[in-house]
Design an enzyme around this catalytic site. Structure first.
Site, PDB file in Angstrom:
ATOM      1  N   HIS A 127       0.924  -1.034   0.121  1.00  0.00           N
ATOM      2  CA  HIS A 127       0.100  -0.082  -0.105  1.00  0.00           C
ATOM      3  C   HIS A 127       0.908   1.321   0.053  1.00  0.00           C
ATOM      4  CE1 HIS A 127      -3.878  -2.005   1.774  1.00  0.00           C
ATOM      5  NE2 HIS A 127      -4.006  -1.912   0.207  1.00  0.00           N
ATOM      6  N   GLU A 151      -5.660 -12.208 -20.543  1.00  0.00           N
ATOM      7  CA  GLU A 151      -4.680 -12.438 -19.634  1.00  0.00           C
ATOM      8  C   GLU A 151      -4.363 -13.717 -19.466  1.00  0.00           C
ATOM      9  OE1 GLU A 151      -5.901  -9.396 -16.297  1.00  0.00           O
ATOM     10  OE2 GLU A 151      -7.811 -10.660 -16.619  1.00  0.00           O
ATOM     11  N   ASP A 207      -1.179  -9.896 -15.738  1.00  0.00           N
ATOM     12  CA  ASP A 207      -1.390 -11.322 -15.553  1.00  0.00           C
ATOM     13  C   ASP A 207      -0.929 -12.105 -16.730  1.00  0.00           C
ATOM     14  OD1 ASP A 207      -2.927 -11.702 -13.147  1.00  0.00           O
ATOM     15  OD2 ASP A 207      -4.366 -10.436 -13.732  1.00  0.00           O
ATOM     16  N   CYS A 241      -3.811  -2.779 -21.055  1.00  0.00           N
ATOM     17  CA  CYS A 241      -4.360  -2.113 -19.852  1.00  0.00           C
ATOM     18  C   CYS A 241      -3.294  -2.535 -18.611  1.00  0.00           C
ATOM     19  CB  CYS A 241      -5.817  -2.217 -19.527  1.00  0.00           C
ATOM     20  SG  CYS A 241      -6.155  -3.846 -19.363  1.00  0.00           S
TER      21      CYS A 241
HETATM   22  C1  PEP Z   1      -3.469  -7.086 -15.942  1.00  0.00           C
HETATM   23  O1  PEP Z   1      -3.494  -8.152 -15.700  1.00  0.00           O
HETATM   24  O2  PEP Z   1      -2.604  -6.549 -16.535  1.00  0.00           O
HETATM   25  C2  PEP Z   1      -4.504  -5.978 -15.750  1.00  0.00           C
HETATM   26  C3  PEP Z   1      -4.687  -4.887 -16.332  1.00  0.00           C
HETATM   27  O3  PEP Z   1      -5.504  -6.436 -14.300  1.00  0.00           O
HETATM   28  P1  PEP Z   1      -5.185  -6.309 -12.894  1.00  0.00           P
HETATM   29  O4  PEP Z   1      -3.550  -5.737 -12.695  1.00  0.00           O
HETATM   30  O5  PEP Z   1      -6.158  -5.462 -12.242  1.00  0.00           O
HETATM   31  O6  PEP Z   1      -4.995  -7.812 -12.574  1.00  0.00           O
HETATM   32 MG    MG Z   2      -5.268  -8.904 -14.562  1.00  0.00          MG
END
Ligand code: PEP
Ligand code: MG
Length: 579
Positions: free
Chosen positions: A195, A439, A463, A510
């Site tokens: 955090h 992912e 992921d 993302c």
């Molecule tokens: C990812 O896995 O790249 C993603 C954007 O989702 P999170 O980081 O929330 O798992």
């Molecule tokens: Mg993810």
């Protein structure tokens, strides 16, 4: 004074040069002494007073935050600390220990902390186990009061470039960076996903954690350079090193000021390709930062954060309000709401045992798997998202899809939610787009049905890398193996982008990789035109886009596609960036 370097994990980039201020670690300094019977009441009162003072301290921090420029996470951290402080196990039990053992308040509190910490150690779930740090941080606060050593408040008015050196810092401590203008911080412990690291990143303060023994090796007032970008701290730098870093720092400052001017400029490459730069957000409050940095949409609203740091499940109404606020706030620009990605590291105590502790959580009942296993909870969320779609351009994004069956079940659930709304005459956008996250390698390797059944795709590289390389993204011990440029990862990315572009299905990225400037040209060359990232990275990436020419990147990408040699890949990436 000898100059030396310490290595850690840079969790927030940038350079700070300043003097060390050591933060005491009260729990290591607790004395144990007997209290005479006649003075026990007074000792209990001393403890009660300390609790009351810390309450006031936390309240003060809360009030200071209502000024508006503190990131949303702060409120959540303070809420957790407030809950811990007011829990009887911490605020009441030590009083009994004082009386029963006739000992001083500090000792009683640290005894009770040991009991609590042991209980946390037995928890298998990493998210809940991490809350142990919050308990220790609250105890630290109380101890400092008892010992007459107020925490960071003593540093009020400290000069601009004071660098805090601590064994550990709580997010609530880090909040004060804003008020007291600390230049950076470094800690002995911590990880990228802690955090404290998240808060440091949102404040854009350079930070290096996991330095192991910085607190022991560094002396008060020593000159330090904290380079969060290169994960290094230089203690007592010599003149030439100092001059070099001062220059770098000035350059970074100028760069930042220049970037601000790009806010409204469209992100177009030299050869005219338009690129969408969207923001990743976690709570509706993050919208402001997204707009400030000129995001042309929300590419990832991590809706599961509505679950964290609260008791019980958010109702349909609460969720609707959160989604509507973002949809309306973006004024017609796309808002991609990801359905709950609960499980794995984003587990939640308040779910009342709904998310069980799995033997291998990252491979367990996470994200869409969990939602399909909890249809009532999922319906509530889908209804809330659909209702919000009436107030802006909302899109639904499904995390962790691996198979066609999951896509079909999800689409059926969405159709059902629409049906119930229609029956009730509740307005929603019937053309709301549904996308899937890529992912899991299986999803990329068999993406034909994804392309057929879904309106858009988004690559979650965080992921995708974890599952391709079998590296737990939350485990420090294997973080050096987490390699975005592994040939297998690159091949999957090329396959995904190439496949989607050929089929005419919009595709975005993302994960954290989207916000890394040294990778922007790699993405562009692979054919990507839509990026979603932490708002703080948008303008830097825009600048990279503006200075790139896609046509000249492609031949190098072709060579990258054909090699398995990591050294060659790095060489080719350098070539892309030197264009
Ligand atoms: C990812 O896995 O790249 C993603 C954007 O989702 P999170 O980081 O929330 O798992
Ligand atoms: Mg993810």
């Amino acid at each position: 004074m000898a100059s030396f370097a310490l290595h850690g994990i840079g969790v927030s980039s940038g350079i700070a040069i300043g003097r060390a201020q050591l933060v005491s670690h009260a729990t290591l300094e607790v004395a144990h002494y007997a209290i005479p019977h006649a003075k026990l009441d007074a000792e209990v009162a001393r403890f009660t007073n300390a609790i009351a003072e810390v309450r006031r301290e936390l309240e003060g921090l809360h009030t200071a935050m209502t000024g508006g420029d503190a990131p949303a996470e702060f409120g959540a951290f303070l809420d957790v600390h407030w809950m811990i402080l007011n829990d009887g196990t911490l605020s009441e039990v030590p009083k009994k220990i004082i009386v029963e053992q006739r000992c001083n308040a500090e000792w009683a509190l640290s005894q009770q902390m040991s009991v609590l910490v042991e209980q946390f150690d037995e928890i298998e779930d990493p998210y809940l186990r991490e809350r142990k740090a919050d308990v220790v941080q609250v105890v630290e606060r109380i101890l400092k009061r008892l010992m007459g050593k107020p925490g960071l408040a003593a540093a009020a008015g400290a000069e601009h470039q004071t660098i805090l050196v601590a064994h550990d810092l709580s997010p609530a401590d880090v909040i004060q960076f804003k008020q007291h203008r600390f230049g950076a911080f470094l800690t002995d412990v911590g990880g990228v996903t802690s955090h404290t690291a998240i808060v440091a990143r949102s404040l854009a303060v350079p930070a290096v954690v996991a330095t192991h023994n910085a607190r022991q090796l560094i002396r008060e007032n020593e000159l330090l350079i904290v380079d969060g970008t290169n994960h290094v701290v230089i203690v007592n730098p010599d003149k030439s090193v100092l001059a070099e870093y001062r220059l770098k720092q000035t350059e970074l400052g100028l760069e930042k000021a220049k970037l601000k001017r790009l806010k409204t400029k469209p992100a177009r490459t030299i050869d005219g390709e338009l690129v969408e730069l969207h923001a990743n957000i976690e709570l509706p409050e993050d919208l402001e930062q997204a707009l400030e940095n000129g995001a042309t949409g929300i590419g990832l609203f991590r809706s599961e954060f509505l679950f964290l740091h609260r008791e019980g499940l958010p109702t349909e109404e609460e969720q609707f309000e959160a989604y509507r606020a973002v949809a309306a706030g973006m004024g017609g620009l796309p808002v991609t709401i990801r359905t709950f990605d609960l499980g794995a590291d984003k587990d939640k105590e308040g779910l009342g045992g709904l998310v069980r502790v799995a033997p291998n959580p990252a491979l367990g009942l996470r994200a869409i798997r969990f939602c399909l296993a909890e249809p009532k909870l999922f319906q509530t969320q889908l209804r809330a998202i659909l209702r919000a779609s009436h107030y802006g351009k909302v899109r639904i994004l499904i995390p962790m899809l691996a198979s066609v069956a999951e896509i079909d079940q999800t689409l059926a659930m969405i159709a059902h939610a629409k049906e119930t709304l229609r029956e009730q005459g509740v307005p929603f956008d019937s053309g709301v787009e549904v996308g899937g996250m890529l992912e899991i390698p299986a999803a990329v390797l068999a993406m034909g049905s994804f392309l057929q059944k879904l309106d858009f795709l988004s690559i979650g590289t965080n992921d995708l890398i974890q599952y391709t390389l079998a590296i737990d993204r939350s485990d420090d011990a294997v973080s050096h193996l987490y390699d975005p440029l592994h040939p297998a990862v690159l091949r999957l990315l090329m396959l995904a982008i190439g496949g989607a572009n050929k089929a005419g299905v919009p595709i975005a990225v993302c994960g954290e990789m989207a916000g890394e400037q040294q990778l922007t040209r790699l993405w562009l060359g692979m054919g990507l035109r839509n990026f979603s990232m932490h708002p703080a990275h948008i303008l830097g990436i825009k600048q990279r886009v503006l200075t790139s020419e896609v046509g000249s990147l492609r031949p190098i990408i072709e060579r990258m596609r054909r090699t398995d040699d990591p050294a060659k890949l790095i060489g080719l990436l350098d070539k892309l960036n030197a264009q």
